[in-house]
Design an enzyme around this catalytic site. Structure first.
Site, PDB file in Angstrom:
ATOM      1  N   PRO A  74       0.460   5.872  -0.006  1.00 51.62           N
ATOM      2  CA  PRO A  74      -0.500   6.909   0.398  1.00 51.62           C
ATOM      3  C   PRO A  74      -1.615   7.136  -0.637  1.00 51.62           C
ATOM      4  CG  PRO A  74       1.733   7.628   0.860  1.00 51.62           C
ATOM      5  CD  PRO A  74       1.854   6.313   0.149  1.00 51.62           C
ATOM      6  N   GLU A  84      -6.059  -5.718   3.945  1.00 52.17           N
ATOM      7  CA  GLU A  84      -5.919  -6.757   2.902  1.00 52.17           C
ATOM      8  C   GLU A  84      -7.083  -6.740   1.917  1.00 52.17           C
ATOM      9  OE1 GLU A  84      -4.074 -10.457   3.729  1.00 52.17           O
ATOM     10  OE2 GLU A  84      -3.185  -9.728   5.580  1.00 52.17           O
ATOM     11  N   ILE A 104       1.962   0.289   6.959  1.00 56.38           N
ATOM     12  CA  ILE A 104       2.693  -0.978   6.942  1.00 56.38           C
ATOM     13  C   ILE A 104       2.843  -1.526   8.375  1.00 56.38           C
ATOM     14  CG2 ILE A 104       4.808  -2.180   6.212  1.00 56.38           C
ATOM     15  CD1 ILE A 104       2.937  -0.901   3.947  1.00 56.38           C
ATOM     16  N   THR A 105       2.295  -2.725   8.575  1.00 54.99           N
ATOM     17  CA  THR A 105       2.376  -3.385   9.872  1.00 54.99           C
ATOM     18  C   THR A 105       3.846  -3.740  10.146  1.00 54.99           C
ATOM     19  OG1 THR A 105       0.153  -4.240   9.506  1.00 54.99           O
ATOM     20  CG2 THR A 105       1.451  -5.337  11.214  1.00 54.99           C
ATOM     21  N   SER A 137     -14.109  -4.500   2.085  1.00 55.43           N
ATOM     22  CA  SER A 137     -15.269  -5.342   1.730  1.00 55.43           C
ATOM     23  C   SER A 137     -15.691  -5.090   0.284  1.00 55.43           C
ATOM     24  CB  SER A 137     -16.443  -5.034   2.661  1.00 55.43           C
ATOM     25  OG  SER A 137     -16.181  -5.568   3.936  1.00 55.43           O
ATOM     26  N   THR A 194       0.822  -1.222   0.000  1.00 55.74           N
ATOM     27  CA  THR A 194       0.000   0.000   0.000  1.00 55.74           C
ATOM     28  C   THR A 194       0.855   1.272   0.000  1.00 55.74           C
ATOM     29  OG1 THR A 194      -1.600  -1.229   1.318  1.00 55.74           O
ATOM     30  CG2 THR A 194      -1.863   1.164   1.269  1.00 55.74           C
ATOM     31  N   GLY A 217     -24.577   0.534  28.906  1.00 58.06           N
ATOM     32  CA  GLY A 217     -23.630   1.620  29.197  1.00 58.06           C
ATOM     33  C   GLY A 217     -22.237   1.092  29.529  1.00 58.06           C
TER      34      GLY A 217
END
Ligand SMILES: Cc1cc2nc3c(=O)[nH]c(=O)nc-3n(C[C@H](O)[C@H](O)[C@H](O)COP(=O)(O)OP(=O)(O)OC[C@H]3O[C@@H](n4cnc5c(N)ncnc54)[C@H](O)[C@@H]3O)c2cc1C
Length: 389
Positions: free
Chosen positions: A138, A373, A167-168, A376, A136, A350
């Protein structure tokens, strides 16, 4: 290769011994090492690197890696079980485990040559190294094929310039598998995969995201400024990067389905228990049909998501094409995680809106599953293309 019908007929619904062992091991480990600290990590957005080293010792950071490369040598059923059990406790840990196993390590496992596998897989499988995967950018998320990060050939090297985001393990990762453009925009065969180790000149992490959920899973930018990478660090052929990435995502989406399943199950467990304890109008709230019907819908949707997820995992184990099935599992399970965790907050009333109870964290973490990833909408694109062709 078996046909789809044969594959469906042979689905095993009972957990195998390895799955039972993994499930128990994670429950015990989670009670001792994750539950006591997870809200602290969530509040401070701390990525608990040390915990991942411990998960490595348990064999959970190289679940799909063959034993000859130091991994556990399991298949997708065991992998899905591990991610779902971890995410039932803490989705952040499940997400990071998924990114390490099926994106970074999975890409190397599928497309590296023997020498490259020996160099990187043992370190990743043991969690001596944490892995990241950069597709990915920007300006190009769903439209990743239009990426702008370029890699220009210079003798035996390629010079990378550009940036990746979301990025993980972008900062804590010791190695990143990065896809960059090596040809014209618009050509899906003009992208190439590079393995880049931390410390390579011109390669650094950028801003860390401050996120709604999955806060213990680190998400950062990667920045490339005249970053020289040797051609020996290319996975597969020049030009194959994007096509490889789509194949990696076919497997990765099964892990996001498992992540969703775990979050949904965790939220359901908490809501079910609370509905029996909480009394209003002199009776447990579970005795109200308005609440018990919610629980019935949640349980049914979780079972349906489980079937789709394990079916995709089973087909993947059998070497069948899972593009459609992994997209269906990911799409359905992630939407179920959002619906179930939303209803869980509602059942807690609550108290569900406070950090004293677990519902709000499941609710925040679940939303990532409909985005990471492939959103939907993108899953529906993949599914519809597959059924209309
Ligand atoms: C916590 C986290 C971790 C991540 N980890 C990684 C990682 O490790 N590596 C990595 O490479 N990426 C990672 N990502 C990135 C993730 O995969 C992208 O965020 C995702 O693919 C969506 O891209 P985007 O955010 O640019 O949204 P966009 O693509 O800009 O989408 C915005 C909206 O438009 C919709 N949309 C876009 N195109 C279409 C279309 N054709 N039809 C209909 N609707 C459309 C989308 O569904 C969405 O609703 C991570 C993201 C997050 C939040």
């Amino acid at each position: 290769m078996e046909t789809y019908t044969e594959a469906l007929q042979s689905i095993e619904f009972e957990m195998n011994e390895n799955q039972l062992m993994i499930s128990k091991m994670i429950k015990d480990f989670g009670d001792r090492h994750i539950r006591p600290k997870m809200m602290e990590w969530d509040e401070s957005q701390e990525f608990p690197v040390q915990l991942f080293k411990q998960l490595g010792e348990l064999g959970l950071m190289g679940v799909l890696v063959p034993q000859e490369y130091g991994g556990s040598g399991f298949g997708y059923l065991e992998y899905v079980t591990a991610i779902a059990e971890l995410s039932r406790i803490d989705g952040s840990i499940g997400l990071s485990m998924a990114a390490h196993n099926s994106l970074c390590t999975g890409h190397i496992l599928q497309f590296a040559n023997a020498e490259q596998k020996s160099k990187w897989l043992p370190k990743l499988a043991s969690a001596e190294w944490i892995g990241a995967w950069g597709l990915t950018e920007p300006n190009t998320g769903s439209d990743a094929g239009n990426m702008r990060t370029v890699a220009v050939k210079d003798g035996d090297y390629y010079i990378l310039n550009g940036a990746k985001n979301f990025i993980t393990h972008g900062k804590s990762g010791n190695v990143a598998v990065v896809i960059a453009r090596t040809g014209e925009i618009g050509d899906s065969h003009a992208m190439t995969t590079f393995v880049i180790e931390k410390g390579t000149a011109g390669f650094k992490a950028g801003r860390k995201e401050n996120k709604l959920g999955m806060r213990a899973s680190e998400t950062t930018e990667l920045i490339f400024t005249d970053c020289r990478v040797h051609k020996d660090n290319i996975l597969g052929k020049v030009g194959d990067g994007f096509v490889q990435a789509l194949k990696v995502l076919d497997g990765g989406r099964i892990s996001i389905a498992a992540l969703s399943l775990g979050i949904a199950q965790g939220a359901f467990d908490a809501a079910l228990a609370y509905s029996k304890e909480r009394h209003q109008f002199n009776q447990p709230i579970s005795s109200f049909q308005g609440i018990s019907f919610k629980l019935a819908e949640m349980a049914t949707e979780i079972e349906a998501a489980k079937l789709l997820t394990y079916r995709a995992a089973d087909m993947k184990n059998k070497g069948l094409n899972v593009t459609k099935e992994s997209a269906m599992a990911k799409y359905y399970a992630s939407e179920v995680a959002v619906r179930v965790s939303t209803e869980a907050v509602q059942i807690f009333g609550g108290y569900g809106y406070t950090k004293d109870y677990p519902a709000e964290k499941f609710y925040r973490d679940a939303k990532l599953c409909t985005i990471g990833e492939g959103t939907s909408e993108i899953q529906k694109l993949v599914i519809s293309r597959s059924i209309l062709k």
